[in-house]
Design a protein around this motif. Structure first.
Motif, PDB file in Angstrom:
ATOM      1  N   ILE A 111       0.848  -1.202   0.000  1.00 45.63           N
ATOM      2  CA  ILE A 111       0.000   0.000   0.000  1.00 45.63           C
ATOM      3  C   ILE A 111       0.879   1.246   0.000  1.00 45.63           C
ATOM      4  O   ILE A 111       0.595   2.230  -0.685  1.00 45.63           O
ATOM      5  N   ASP A 116      -3.187  -1.299  -4.510  1.00 41.39           N
ATOM      6  CA  ASP A 116      -4.466  -1.581  -3.877  1.00 41.39           C
ATOM      7  C   ASP A 116      -4.382  -2.953  -3.205  1.00 41.39           C
ATOM      8  O   ASP A 116      -4.284  -3.980  -3.887  1.00 41.39           O
ATOM      9  N   SER A 184       0.888   7.361  -2.129  1.00 41.14           N
ATOM     10  CA  SER A 184      -0.333   7.815  -2.794  1.00 41.14           C
ATOM     11  C   SER A 184      -1.606   7.269  -2.152  1.00 41.14           C
ATOM     12  O   SER A 184      -2.710   7.682  -2.510  1.00 41.14           O
ATOM     13  N   ARG A 185      -1.454   6.348  -1.187  1.00 42.19           N
ATOM     14  CA  ARG A 185      -2.619   5.750  -0.532  1.00 42.19           C
ATOM     15  C   ARG A 185      -2.506   5.869   0.988  1.00 42.19           C
ATOM     16  O   ARG A 185      -1.418   5.926   1.533  1.00 42.19           O
ATOM     17  N   ASN A 190      -6.266   2.020   2.771  1.00 41.93           N
ATOM     18  CA  ASN A 190      -6.066   1.589   1.386  1.00 41.93           C
ATOM     19  C   ASN A 190      -6.882   2.440   0.415  1.00 41.93           C
ATOM     20  O   ASN A 190      -7.377   1.966  -0.603  1.00 41.93           O
ATOM     21  N   VAL A 192      -7.029   6.056  -1.948  1.00 38.84           N
ATOM     22  CA  VAL A 192      -6.149   7.031  -2.602  1.00 38.84           C
ATOM     23  C   VAL A 192      -6.248   8.373  -1.885  1.00 38.84           C
ATOM     24  O   VAL A 192      -7.342   8.880  -1.606  1.00 38.84           O
ATOM     25  N   CYS A 219      -6.682  11.494   3.724  1.00 39.14           N
ATOM     26  CA  CYS A 219      -7.474  10.320   3.368  1.00 39.14           C
ATOM     27  C   CYS A 219      -8.952  10.700   3.420  1.00 39.14           C
ATOM     28  O   CYS A 219      -9.430  11.176   4.455  1.00 39.14           O
TER      29      CYS A 219
END
Length: 248
Positions: A111, A116, A184-185, A190, A192, A219
């Motif tokens: 992650i 993903d 990026s996550r 989990n 984006v 998030c």
């Protein structure tokens, strides 16, 4: 009826010593597909790249009706699950994983690299297989028996013991270096991350963070705020030393 089997060295991990590096007899006293035969010897179908019977390509559903030699080879690296193959004509549209309880730390590291990954310590093997089938996910596990389930199409029986070694193993096996999207996550959800204006989150920041950083992400699920501080540089340096591609 007797048939003969020969496994390539890359599948030795799953075989007892006496069946490695040699052609051996197998008493076939039932009607069985080559998938069932091979898995009864300990090798999950997810680890197989090619099967031939008497020199002819066959798929997992082939049923031997005469004596002959079954030759079984592993998967060639890098393994691109987006490309169809003889054994796996139905491909995935994107790279997505599900990690079982034995490799949760590996899942979190993936992650971190932008992949993903679904995971939970509460999932049973049957639930993992169901999710893998329903969501077209690659199963990551150290449980060989899980990989023999028919619903599991793409997977990796992780062989390395330590999480960062496992990460290198998986990225190399699936050829994912160029697909890395570091930071990026959300590592917890989990999901984006989304850019967020500094002015909207000032009350959440420590004084030094307010002073020295201007670019932030949030998030959309748990609302946790991220920024590229010293922790980011430390992890990036470690990933770089492991030979993983990290965007500048």
């Amino acid at each position: 009826m007797k048939i003969f089997l020969k496994f390539e060295p890359d599948l030795n991990f799953f075989l007892p010593e006496e069946r490695r590096h040699r052609r051996f007899e197998y008493e076939l006293n039932r009607r069985a597909s080559v998938k069932d035969i091979i898995e009864s010897l300990g090798v999950p179908h997810t680890e197989i790249g090619q099967i031939t019977f008497e020199g002819q390509l066959v798929d997992f559903f082939f049923i031997p009706v005469s004596s002959g030699t079954l030759h079984v080879a592993g998967i060639l690296m890098p393994f691109n699950v987006l490309n169809p193959s003889y054994l796996r004509p139905d491909t995935f549209d994107e790279i997505r994983f599900i990690a079982d309880v034995n490799v949760i730390r590996l899942g979190r590291l993936l992650i971190l690299l932008g992949f993903d990954v679904e995971y939970s310590s509460e999932y049973s093997d049957s639930e993992i297989a169901d999710i893998a089938q329903a969501e077209n996910r690659i199963v990551l596990t150290r449980d060989t028996e899980l990989l023999k389930r028919k619903k599991v199409v793409y997977a990796r029986r992780v062989k390395s013991d330590l999480p960062y070694d496992q990460l290198v193993e998986v990225v190399s096996f699936f050829g994912l270096k160029d697909a890395v999207s570091f930071f990026s996550r959300c590592t917890g959800c989990n999901v984006v991350l989304e850019p967020v204006e500094k002015g909207k989150i000032l009350d959440l920041l420590e004084p030094k963070t307010k002073k020295y950083f201007n670019t932030f992400f949030r998030c959309p699920h748990c609302l946790k705020v991220f920024w590229k501080g010293s922790h980011f540089d430390n992890i990036k340096d470690k990933m770089s030393r492991l030979g993983l591609f990290i965007p500048v």
